[in-house]
Design an enzyme around this catalytic site. Structure first.
Site, PDB file in Angstrom:
ATOM      1  N   ARG A  94     -11.183 -42.597   8.041  1.00 35.73           N
ATOM      2  CA  ARG A  94      -9.797 -42.675   7.577  1.00 35.73           C
ATOM      3  C   ARG A  94      -9.278 -44.040   8.003  1.00 35.73           C
ATOM      4  NH1 ARG A  94      -5.498 -38.247   9.652  1.00 35.73           N
ATOM      5  NH2 ARG A  94      -5.766 -39.527  11.511  1.00 35.73           N
ATOM      6  N   TYR A 111      11.078 -10.781  -6.689  1.00 32.51           N
ATOM      7  CA  TYR A 111      10.594 -11.458  -7.891  1.00 32.51           C
ATOM      8  C   TYR A 111       9.220 -10.960  -8.293  1.00 32.51           C
ATOM      9  CZ  TYR A 111      14.373 -14.842  -7.568  1.00 32.51           C
ATOM     10  OH  TYR A 111      15.603 -15.439  -7.536  1.00 32.51           O
ATOM     11  N   LYS A 135       4.987 -38.015  16.802  1.00 40.32           N
ATOM     12  CA  LYS A 135       5.238 -38.438  15.414  1.00 40.32           C
ATOM     13  C   LYS A 135       5.875 -37.293  14.638  1.00 40.32           C
ATOM     14  CE  LYS A 135       0.542 -37.188  14.156  1.00 40.32           C
ATOM     15  NZ  LYS A 135      -0.844 -37.583  14.353  1.00 40.32           N
ATOM     16  N   MET A 180      13.827 -18.334  -2.160  1.00 46.60           N
ATOM     17  CA  MET A 180      14.410 -19.566  -1.635  1.00 46.60           C
ATOM     18  C   MET A 180      15.229 -19.310  -0.371  1.00 46.60           C
ATOM     19  SD  MET A 180      16.783 -22.321  -3.659  1.00 46.60           S
ATOM     20  CE  MET A 180      15.578 -22.632  -4.941  1.00 46.60           C
TER      21      MET A 180
END
Ligand SMILES: *Cc1c(COP(=O)(O)O)cnc(C)c1O
Length: 380
Positions: free
Chosen positions: A150, A275, A35, A323
Site C-alpha cells: 500500500r 419496510y 486518526k 433511517m
C-alpha cells in the site's frame, strides 16, 4: 423530548487501555493512533485522556493542529506525511513529524528542507502553546513496504533513501517503520514474512528506531513490538482479531451508543414489520421501536436478530434498520417500557459483535457516527 442518540465516551477506559498496552509492550514506546477523529470518539477528548502517550499518530496536518491547539506537546506523527509544497513548513511550525513513503515526498523534502521556523510563525498565534514547544525536532519517519503493498519504499530502494535523507542539512533524526497486512490472523505466514523482510533491510550499520506493530500485532506477534508500537483499535477497546473482542483481551469499550425506546406496539402472528415486511411475526409480538437508525451511523446492513440491550437484557432486532428507527422484539421482555434507554453497543455488547453481524469491523462502526449523535463524556 427530541430524539437523542448518544455516544458516551469513557475516558477512564481510554486511559486504562493505554496502560494495558504499556504492560503488553513494556519495552516499547506507544504511539496512540488517533486518526479519523480518534476513531470517531472525538479527537480532542481522546488526546486529552491519552496525554501520557509517547506520541500521537494522525492522518493529516489539520489533526496535528487541533492537538497543538490544546497545548499538548507530545510528539505527533503524520502517518501519510506530506502532499504539497508548504506542508513541511506547516508541520515545522507545529512540530509535526512526517512519514515519508514515496518518491514524490522525497522531491518535496529535497526542495523545501531545511524549513526555517520563522516562515510559519504567522500562523502560530492561533496555536495555544506553540510558543513553548521545544525547537521542532527535525524527525522523519521512513516507511518501507515489507509486503502490504500500500504505502512505503521498496526494500531495494531503502538504503538509497536513508542515505539521501540523512544527508539533508541539519541531519534529521530518522525512524524506520512498516505496516502489516494480516496481523489480525494468528500465526499468519505473511506477517512472519513481513517481519523477516523488515529485519533483513533494517539491519543497518547504525540501526534506527523501529516501528512495526499495530494493535493486532501487539497481541499476536509480540516479536514485532520493537522501539515503538502504533496502537489504534485497542485504545478504544476494539479488536480486529476474528472471534476475539477487545473485552476478551482485557480491554474496555470506550464508547457506549444508546437510544430511546419511543413506542411499543402489539401485532398478531403473521403480520410483517417495517419496510418490505422483511420480518414476519411467528407469534403475537410486542414490537419495540428505538429512535436510532442508519442516519445516526447504526448500520443498515445488520442481520435480523442482532442484539440490542434493554434493561441489561439482549433483545433481537427485527425487520430492516431504517433511517431514524430500529424495531426490536420485546415479547420476552415484558418489563420494557417507553422511555427506556437501549444500548446499541458498549460494555456488555461488543461493537465487534454488531460489526460482524453487518459484515464489517468495529472500527468502521465507531468511525461512522454522524453529526446528529450527541457526544458526552463519562469520567467515572
Ligand atoms: C491506523 C494505523 C495504525 C493503527 O492500527 P490499529 O489496528 O488500529 O492498531 C498503525 N499504523 C498505521 C500506519 C496506521 O495507519
Amino acid at each position: 423530548m427530541s430524539r437523542r442518540v448518544r455516544a458516551t465516551i469513557h475516558l477512564a477506559a481510554l486511559r486504562n487501555n493505554l496502560a494495558r498496552i504499556r504492560r503488553l509492550a513494556s519495552r516499547s514506546r506507544v504511539m496512540a493512533v488517533v486518526k479519523a477523529d480518534g476513531y470517531g470518539h472525538g479527537l480532542e477528548r481522546v488526546v486529552l485522556a491519552l496525554r501520557e502517550a509517547d506520541a500521537f499518530g494522525v492522518a493529516s496536518i489539520a489533526d496535528g493542529e487541533r492537538i497543538r491547539a490544546l497545548g499538548l506537546q507530545n510528539r505527533i506523527v503524520v502517518l501519510t506525511g506530506i502532499d504539497e509544497p508548504g506542508d513541511l513548513a506547516r508541520m515545522r511550525g507545529l512540530a509535526l513529524e512526517p512519514v515519508i513513503h514515496h518518491e514524490s515526498q522525497l522531491d518535496l523534502l529535497r526542495s523545501e528542507w531545511p524549513v526555517p521556523l520563522q516562515e510559519t510563525t504567522s500562523r502560530a498565534p492561533a496555536i495555544r502553546g506553540a510558543a513553548q514547544l521545544p525547537a521542532a525536532p527535525r524527525s522523519i519517519w521512513i516507511k518501507v513496504d515489507t509486503g502490504m503493498h500500500r504505502l512505503g519504499f521498496a526494500p531495494a530502494r531503502l538504503r538509497g533513501v536513508l542515505e539521501e535523507v540523512a544527508a539533508l542539512p541539519g541531519a534529521p533524526t530518522l525512524q524506520l517503520m512498516s505496516h502489516f497486512a494480516n496481523s489480525d490472523v494468528a500465526d499468519d505466514a505473511l506477517t512472519s514474512a513481513q517481519v523477516a523482510r523488515f529485519d533483513d533491510i533494517a539491519n543497518l550499520p547504525s540501526p534506527l528506531p523501529q516501528s512495526l506493530a499495530n494493535s493486532a500485532a501487539i497481541i499476536a506477534f509480540g516479536g514485532s513490538q520493537r522501539d515503538w508500537v502504533r496502537a489504534g483499535g485497542l485504545l478504544y477497546g476494539i479488536s480486529v482479531v476474528a472471534g476475539q473482542t477487545g473485552a476478551d483481551l482485557g480491554f474496555a469499550a470506550a464508547m457506549t451508543l444508546t437510544a430511546r425506546l419511543i413506542a411499543i406496539n402489539s401485532i398478531d402472528e403473521g403480520e410483517g414489520v417495517g419496510y418490505g415486511h422483511a420480518w414476519r411475526a411467528a407469534r403475537p409480538t410486542r414490537v419495540g421501536v428505538l429512535a436510532v437508525g442508519y442516519a445516526d451511523g447504526y448500520p443498515r446492513s445488520v442481520q435480523p436478530g442482532t442484539p440490542v440491550l434493554l434493561q441489561g437484557e439482549r433483545v433481537p432486532i427485527i425487520g430492516r434498520v431504517s433511517m431514524d428507527l430500529v424495531t426490536v422484539d420485546l415479547t420476552d421482555l415484558s418489563s420494557a417500557a417507553v422511555g427506556d434507554t437501549a444500548v446499541l453497543w458498549g460494555p456488555g455488547l461488543p461493537v465487534e459483535e454488531v460489526a460482524a453481524s453487518a459484515a464489517t469491523i468495529g472500527y468502521e462502526l465507531v468511525c461512522g457516527m454522524t453529526r446528529r449523535v450527541d457526544f458526552v463524556e463519562d469520567d467515572s
